[in-house]
Design a protein around this motif. Structure first.
Motif, PDB file in Angstrom:
ATOM      1  N   GLN A  33       0.733  -1.662   0.173  1.00  0.00           N
ATOM      2  CA  GLN A  33       0.360  -0.371   0.085  1.00  0.00           C
ATOM      3  C   GLN A  33       1.077   1.079   0.086  1.00  0.00           C
ATOM      4  OE1 GLN A  33      -2.032  -0.697   3.330  1.00  0.00           O
ATOM      5  NE2 GLN A  33      -4.073  -1.805   2.892  1.00  0.00           N
ATOM      6  N   ARG A  34       1.863   1.316   0.756  1.00  0.00           N
ATOM      7  CA  ARG A  34       2.856   2.328   0.762  1.00  0.00           C
ATOM      8  C   ARG A  34       3.415   2.515  -0.789  1.00  0.00           C
ATOM      9  NH1 ARG A  34       7.010   1.458   4.982  1.00  0.00           N
ATOM     10  NH2 ARG A  34       7.917   0.123   3.818  1.00  0.00           N
ATOM     11  N   ILE A  35       4.057   1.442  -1.239  1.00  0.00           N
ATOM     12  CA  ILE A  35       4.706   1.633  -2.413  1.00  0.00           C
ATOM     13  C   ILE A  35       3.360   2.284  -3.799  1.00  0.00           C
ATOM     14  CG2 ILE A  35       5.186   0.441  -4.228  1.00  0.00           C
ATOM     15  CD1 ILE A  35       6.575  -2.258  -2.163  1.00  0.00           C
ATOM     16  N   SER A  36       2.532   2.163  -3.221  1.00  0.00           N
ATOM     17  CA  SER A  36       1.311   2.818  -4.226  1.00  0.00           C
ATOM     18  C   SER A  36       1.143   4.003  -4.125  1.00  0.00           C
ATOM     19  CB  SER A  36       0.211   1.938  -3.807  1.00  0.00           C
ATOM     20  OG  SER A  36       0.176   0.322  -4.687  1.00  0.00           O
ATOM     21  N   VAL A  37       1.048   4.703  -3.215  1.00  0.00           N
ATOM     22  CA  VAL A  37       1.243   6.537  -2.719  1.00  0.00           C
ATOM     23  C   VAL A  37       2.430   7.026  -3.213  1.00  0.00           C
ATOM     24  CG1 VAL A  37       1.234   7.841  -0.572  1.00  0.00           C
ATOM     25  CG2 VAL A  37       0.555   5.514  -0.662  1.00  0.00           C
ATOM     26  N   PRO A  38       1.509   7.877  -4.434  1.00  0.00           N
ATOM     27  CA  PRO A  38       2.643   8.645  -4.785  1.00  0.00           C
ATOM     28  C   PRO A  38       2.656  10.314  -3.704  1.00  0.00           C
ATOM     29  CG  PRO A  38       0.726   9.081  -5.796  1.00  0.00           C
ATOM     30  CD  PRO A  38       0.165   7.884  -5.116  1.00  0.00           C
ATOM     31  N   LEU A  39       4.144  11.129  -3.581  1.00  0.00           N
ATOM     32  CA  LEU A  39       4.259  11.939  -3.036  1.00  0.00           C
ATOM     33  C   LEU A  39       4.357  13.152  -3.777  1.00  0.00           C
ATOM     34  CD1 LEU A  39       5.522  10.325  -0.026  1.00  0.00           C
ATOM     35  CD2 LEU A  39       2.845  10.332   0.574  1.00  0.00           C
ATOM     36  N   SER A  40       4.164  14.388  -4.165  1.00  0.00           N
ATOM     37  CA  SER A  40       4.445  14.683  -4.608  1.00  0.00           C
ATOM     38  C   SER A  40       6.011  16.074  -4.127  1.00  0.00           C
ATOM     39  CB  SER A  40       3.477  16.325  -4.766  1.00  0.00           C
ATOM     40  OG  SER A  40       3.800  16.976  -3.260  1.00  0.00           O
ATOM     41  N   VAL A  41       6.246  15.793  -3.793  1.00  0.00           N
ATOM     42  CA  VAL A  41       7.317  16.278  -3.145  1.00  0.00           C
ATOM     43  C   VAL A  41       9.030  15.380  -3.645  1.00  0.00           C
ATOM     44  CG1 VAL A  41       8.028  14.805  -1.134  1.00  0.00           C
ATOM     45  CG2 VAL A  41       9.218  17.277  -1.329  1.00  0.00           C
ATOM     46  N   PHE A  42       8.497  14.307  -4.249  1.00  0.00           N
ATOM     47  CA  PHE A  42       9.540  13.320  -5.382  1.00  0.00           C
ATOM     48  C   PHE A  42       9.091  13.990  -6.641  1.00  0.00           C
ATOM     49  CE2 PHE A  42       8.858  11.069  -1.305  1.00  0.00           C
ATOM     50  CZ  PHE A  42      10.475  11.528  -0.533  1.00  0.00           C
ATOM     51  N   TYR A  43       8.286  14.469  -7.155  1.00  0.00           N
ATOM     52  CA  TYR A  43       7.769  15.021  -8.235  1.00  0.00           C
ATOM     53  C   TYR A  43       8.775  16.451  -8.724  1.00  0.00           C
ATOM     54  CZ  TYR A  43       5.183  10.064  -8.743  1.00  0.00           C
ATOM     55  OH  TYR A  43       5.186   9.144  -8.237  1.00  0.00           O
ATOM     56  N   CYS A  44       9.266  16.297 -10.021  1.00  0.00           N
ATOM     57  CA  CYS A  44       9.297  17.105 -10.966  1.00  0.00           C
ATOM     58  C   CYS A  44       8.092  18.041 -11.441  1.00  0.00           C
ATOM     59  CB  CYS A  44      10.331  16.976 -11.821  1.00  0.00           C
ATOM     60  SG  CYS A  44      10.750  18.664 -12.764  1.00  0.00           S
ATOM     61  N   PRO A  45       7.402  18.994 -11.286  1.00  0.00           N
ATOM     62  CA  PRO A  45       6.096  19.421 -11.567  1.00  0.00           C
ATOM     63  C   PRO A  45       6.448  19.688 -13.041  1.00  0.00           C
ATOM     64  CG  PRO A  45       7.500  20.911 -10.369  1.00  0.00           C
ATOM     65  CD  PRO A  45       7.555  19.967 -10.078  1.00  0.00           C
ATOM     66  N   THR A  46       8.083  19.720 -13.998  1.00  0.00           N
ATOM     67  CA  THR A  46       7.721  20.201 -15.341  1.00  0.00           C
ATOM     68  C   THR A  46       7.651  18.577 -16.080  1.00  0.00           C
ATOM     69  OG1 THR A  46       9.233  22.245 -14.954  1.00  0.00           O
ATOM     70  CG2 THR A  46       9.351  20.940 -16.641  1.00  0.00           C
ATOM     71  N   ARG A  47       8.124  17.903 -15.355  1.00  0.00           N
ATOM     72  CA  ARG A  47       8.047  16.948 -16.454  1.00  0.00           C
ATOM     73  C   ARG A  47       6.776  16.136 -16.340  1.00  0.00           C
ATOM     74  NH1 ARG A  47      13.216  13.482 -13.632  1.00  0.00           N
ATOM     75  NH2 ARG A  47      14.127  13.889 -15.691  1.00  0.00           N
ATOM     76  N   ARG A  48       6.449  16.085 -14.709  1.00  0.00           N
ATOM     77  CA  ARG A  48       5.353  15.157 -14.777  1.00  0.00           C
ATOM     78  C   ARG A  48       4.234  15.096 -13.623  1.00  0.00           C
ATOM     79  NH1 ARG A  48       8.041   9.207 -14.180  1.00  0.00           N
ATOM     80  NH2 ARG A  48       9.334   9.787 -12.100  1.00  0.00           N
ATOM     81  N   ARG A  49       2.686  14.848 -13.836  1.00  0.00           N
ATOM     82  CA  ARG A  49       2.107  14.861 -12.355  1.00  0.00           C
ATOM     83  C   ARG A  49       1.716  13.467 -11.802  1.00  0.00           C
ATOM     84  NH1 ARG A  49      -4.042  13.346 -14.144  1.00  0.00           N
ATOM     85  NH2 ARG A  49      -2.475  11.485 -15.620  1.00  0.00           N
ATOM     86  N   ALA A  50       2.444  14.105 -10.312  1.00  0.00           N
ATOM     87  CA  ALA A  50       2.322  13.409  -9.350  1.00  0.00           C
ATOM     88  C   ALA A  50       1.267  12.293  -8.977  1.00  0.00           C
ATOM     89  CB  ALA A  50       2.264  14.206  -7.864  1.00  0.00           C
ATOM     90  N   ILE A  51       1.422  11.452  -9.294  1.00  0.00           N
ATOM     91  CA  ILE A  51       0.509  10.023  -9.515  1.00  0.00           C
ATOM     92  C   ILE A  51       0.669   8.919  -9.238  1.00  0.00           C
ATOM     93  CG2 ILE A  51      -1.576  11.936 -10.793  1.00  0.00           C
ATOM     94  CD1 ILE A  51      -0.940  10.140 -13.529  1.00  0.00           C
ATOM     95  N   ALA A  52       0.438   7.580  -8.962  1.00  0.00           N
ATOM     96  CA  ALA A  52       1.231   6.859  -9.520  1.00  0.00           C
ATOM     97  C   ALA A  52       1.189   6.448 -10.888  1.00  0.00           C
ATOM     98  CB  ALA A  52       0.484   5.341  -8.396  1.00  0.00           C
ATOM     99  N   TYR A  53       2.355   5.200 -11.559  1.00  0.00           N
ATOM    100  CA  TYR A  53       2.159   5.048 -12.538  1.00  0.00           C
ATOM    101  C   TYR A  53       2.923   3.383 -11.966  1.00  0.00           C
ATOM    102  CZ  TYR A  53       3.282   9.374 -13.727  1.00  0.00           C
ATOM    103  OH  TYR A  53       3.062  11.037 -13.443  1.00  0.00           O
ATOM    104  N   PRO A  54       2.720   2.470 -13.559  1.00  0.00           N
ATOM    105  CA  PRO A  54       2.661   0.905 -13.790  1.00  0.00           C
ATOM    106  C   PRO A  54       3.495   0.189 -12.797  1.00  0.00           C
ATOM    107  CG  PRO A  54       2.091   1.855 -15.650  1.00  0.00           C
ATOM    108  CD  PRO A  54       1.970   3.089 -14.932  1.00  0.00           C
TER     109      PRO A  54
END
Length: 356
Positions: free
Chosen positions: A129-150
């Motif tokens: 469950q923790r693996i499946s959680v996206p956290l925005s602080v780890f994402y660059c907003p220029t690159r992609r949305r802060a969502i879960a990916y395959p």
């Protein structure tokens, strides 16, 4: 004689635009939009760069707070097939990487504690469950949305198999020499499914509880013998180990990715989870060896060859946080040798501040 209203003799004229006037107006509006759109896009990108810089600042301060608490910088775990475990401390016993270890210091301790104290079956579910959680602080907003990916790699060694996972666009400085648990020397713990995945079991690292096995000790020592960065497999780096100075040594920064695989999970450097152990998803280097350099790059479609490099989706450069907590935008044209020197915490070489 009949009275005639003079106004009745005036024809009823209808006001409006002619076709020519309408075309002129449309043309002017089109020109204004064409002039305004680049300015709007530039403003949006500037805002995204500020957010990206703030993310790195927060992560860098998390690392430094970890160092203040434990007198060592966060370790990067065992290998890519292991995720973080809240019951296994923060040192060589911890299979998860640096991002897992700093969670309490970026106000996300509840995420780190998922699965703590539970029986193995329940813990593995909580880890998934923790693996499946996206956290925005780890994402660059220029690159992609802060969502879960395959999630497309094999099942983690200490979690149930997820279908999606949070990702990260930032990586710790692994040094000027590419390392993982099987590089440059093959790990001496038991047989594993593929290079860099880590030990086959916890007992290959710790047995009996609290005591490092001779296999793990030899494996960690082989990596540490050549690793020049801040965090790597089994690392226990202190601020005193950064002999080149905190203000001239990279701590962490943005990582290069092929834009074709932002969303797919098919890239070899972006296919697992945020909390995994040491590998190219969570660490980057300035060289395969000290003489085979890996210059930083802007994300380039079709290019999967630079999966160990720093870089970003920004056009003007990439952000790097230094070991003093400062964050700077570095130009892609930085001299590769200067980039290498700032990735090495202990080479003793002076760096000109104007070089980057």
């Amino acid at each position: 004689m009949r009275n005639i209203n003079p106004k009745s003799q005036i024809p009823n004229l209808k006001s409006g635009f002619t076709l020519v006037e309408l075309l002129v107006v449309i043309t002017i509006i089109g020109i204004l939009i064409a002039l305004l759109l680049p300015a709007v896009q530039a403003a949006r990108e500037a805002a995204r760069r500020v957010q990206c810089c703030n993310n790195l600042k927060q992560l860098a301060l998390g690392c430094l707070s970890h160092e203040e608490a434990y007198k060592r910088l966060p370790s990067n775990g065992w290998g890519w097939q292991w995720t973080g475990d809240a019951d296994r401390g923060t040192d060589w016993r911890q299979p998860g990487g640096w991002m897992f270890n700093i969670l309490p210091y970026i106000e996300l301790e509840a995420v780190r504690d998922m699965g703590a104290g539970l029986p193995q079956s329940q813990k593995f579910t909580a880890h998934m469950q923790r693996i499946s959680v996206p956290l925005s602080v780890f994402y660059c907003p220029t690159r992609r949305r802060a969502i879960a990916y395959p999630y497309v790699v094999p099942k983690p060694a200490n979690a149930d198999l997820p279908t999606v996972s949070g990702r990260n666009d930032y990586a710790i400085n692994g040094g000027d020499y590419w390392t993982h648990c099987d590089c440059p020397v093959r790990a001496v713990w038991g047989r594993v499914s593929s290079a860099g995945s880590g030990p086959p079991s916890v007992t290959d690292v710790e047995n009996p509880p609290g005591q490092m096995t001779s296999k793990a000790q030899a494996t960690f020592a082989n990596v540490a013998r050549v690793a020049t960065g801040i965090s790597y497999c089994g690392s226990m780096i202190t601020m005193a180990d950064i002999t080149d100075g905190a203000s001239h040594t990279y701590l962490l920064g943005e990582k290069y990715l092929n834009p074709d695989n932002y969303d797919t999970g098919l890239a070899p450097d972006d296919n697992s989870d945020t909390w995994q152990g040491d590998n190219a998803d969570t660490a980057r280097w300035s060289g395969v060896t000290p003489s085979d350099l890996l210059p930083p790059l802007q994300d380039t479609p079709g290019d999967d060859t630079n999966w160990r490099s720093f870089g970003s989706a920004h056009a003007n450069g990439f952000h790097m946080a230094f070991c003093d907590g400062s964050v700077q935008m570095i130009n892609y044209s930085i001299n590769p040798e200067t980039h290498r020197l700032m990735s090495n915490r202990k080479d003793g070489m002076a760096i000109d501040a104007n070089a980057y």
